[in-house]
Design a protein around this motif. Sequence first.
Motif, PDB file in Angstrom:
ATOM      1  N   SER A 168       2.999  10.270  13.292  1.00 29.12           N
ATOM      2  CA  SER A 168       2.697   9.337  11.879  1.00 29.12           C
ATOM      3  C   SER A 168       1.985   9.835  10.850  1.00 29.12           C
ATOM      4  CB  SER A 168       2.645   8.086  12.345  1.00 29.12           C
ATOM      5  OG  SER A 168       1.791   7.574  13.041  1.00 29.12           O
ATOM      6  N   SER A 203       3.088  16.540   1.974  1.00 30.55           N
ATOM      7  CA  SER A 203       4.447  16.881   2.381  1.00 30.55           C
ATOM      8  C   SER A 203       5.115  18.554   3.023  1.00 30.55           C
ATOM      9  CB  SER A 203       5.091  16.381   1.441  1.00 30.55           C
ATOM     10  OG  SER A 203       4.697  16.208   0.122  1.00 30.55           O
ATOM     11  N   THR A 221       8.245  12.431   8.634  1.00 38.53           N
ATOM     12  CA  THR A 221       8.582  11.710   7.862  1.00 38.53           C
ATOM     13  C   THR A 221       7.657  10.449   7.721  1.00 38.53           C
ATOM     14  OG1 THR A 221       9.705   9.887  10.006  1.00 38.53           O
ATOM     15  CG2 THR A 221      11.221  11.598   8.792  1.00 38.53           C
ATOM     16  N   LYS A 249      12.571  13.111  15.644  1.00 36.01           N
ATOM     17  CA  LYS A 249      12.440  14.853  15.368  1.00 36.01           C
ATOM     18  C   LYS A 249      12.099  15.806  16.013  1.00 36.01           C
ATOM     19  CE  LYS A 249      13.961  17.004  10.867  1.00 36.01           C
ATOM     20  NZ  LYS A 249      14.179  17.485   9.957  1.00 36.01           N
ATOM     21  N   ASN A 284       8.037  11.473  16.931  1.00 37.29           N
ATOM     22  CA  ASN A 284       9.582  10.630  16.635  1.00 37.29           C
ATOM     23  C   ASN A 284      10.850  11.769  17.660  1.00 37.29           C
ATOM     24  OD1 ASN A 284       9.645  12.366  15.172  1.00 37.29           O
ATOM     25  ND2 ASN A 284       8.515  11.751  13.339  1.00 37.29           N
TER      26      ASN A 284
END
Length: 135
Positions: free
Chosen positions: A16, A109, A102, A4, A2
């Motif tokens: 992901s 997390s 994300t 970022k 991604n």
Amino acid sequence: MNTKNSTLNLDWIPSSGFQLRKAGVQFDAVRVDGGDGCRLAKAMRSMVAGEPGPIIIAANGRRGVYFLLPAGSAAHKSWPEGVTRLNSAPGHVCYVPVPALTGRTWPLSWYVPPTTPDRFVHPLLLLNAANSLLG
């Protein structure tokens, strides 16, 4: 990858979900499980004005908290009981679960996401904090 991830140039972070990364290549890690890990993460965050370096938390199992350290820095230190070193050495390989920045990454997390490619948790600060809280 991604946007970022490519901006930070962190190709060890999956685009992901989550993936296992071999410790000792881009980083070492230490894991502290459960409430002790959460307390240590909060202490580290308050000690360094909110930017202690990358910290990953797991929401299942042992509820591990993973502190990412510079490669080669977790070994040869006297960590207190309750701290698990995740590093690589001859005949010894460990893997660290790393979530994407994300999207759906449950059960993992970022408690503190990485901010720059060379920013990791300072090993001596973490060792002192761990000795104070767990020692």
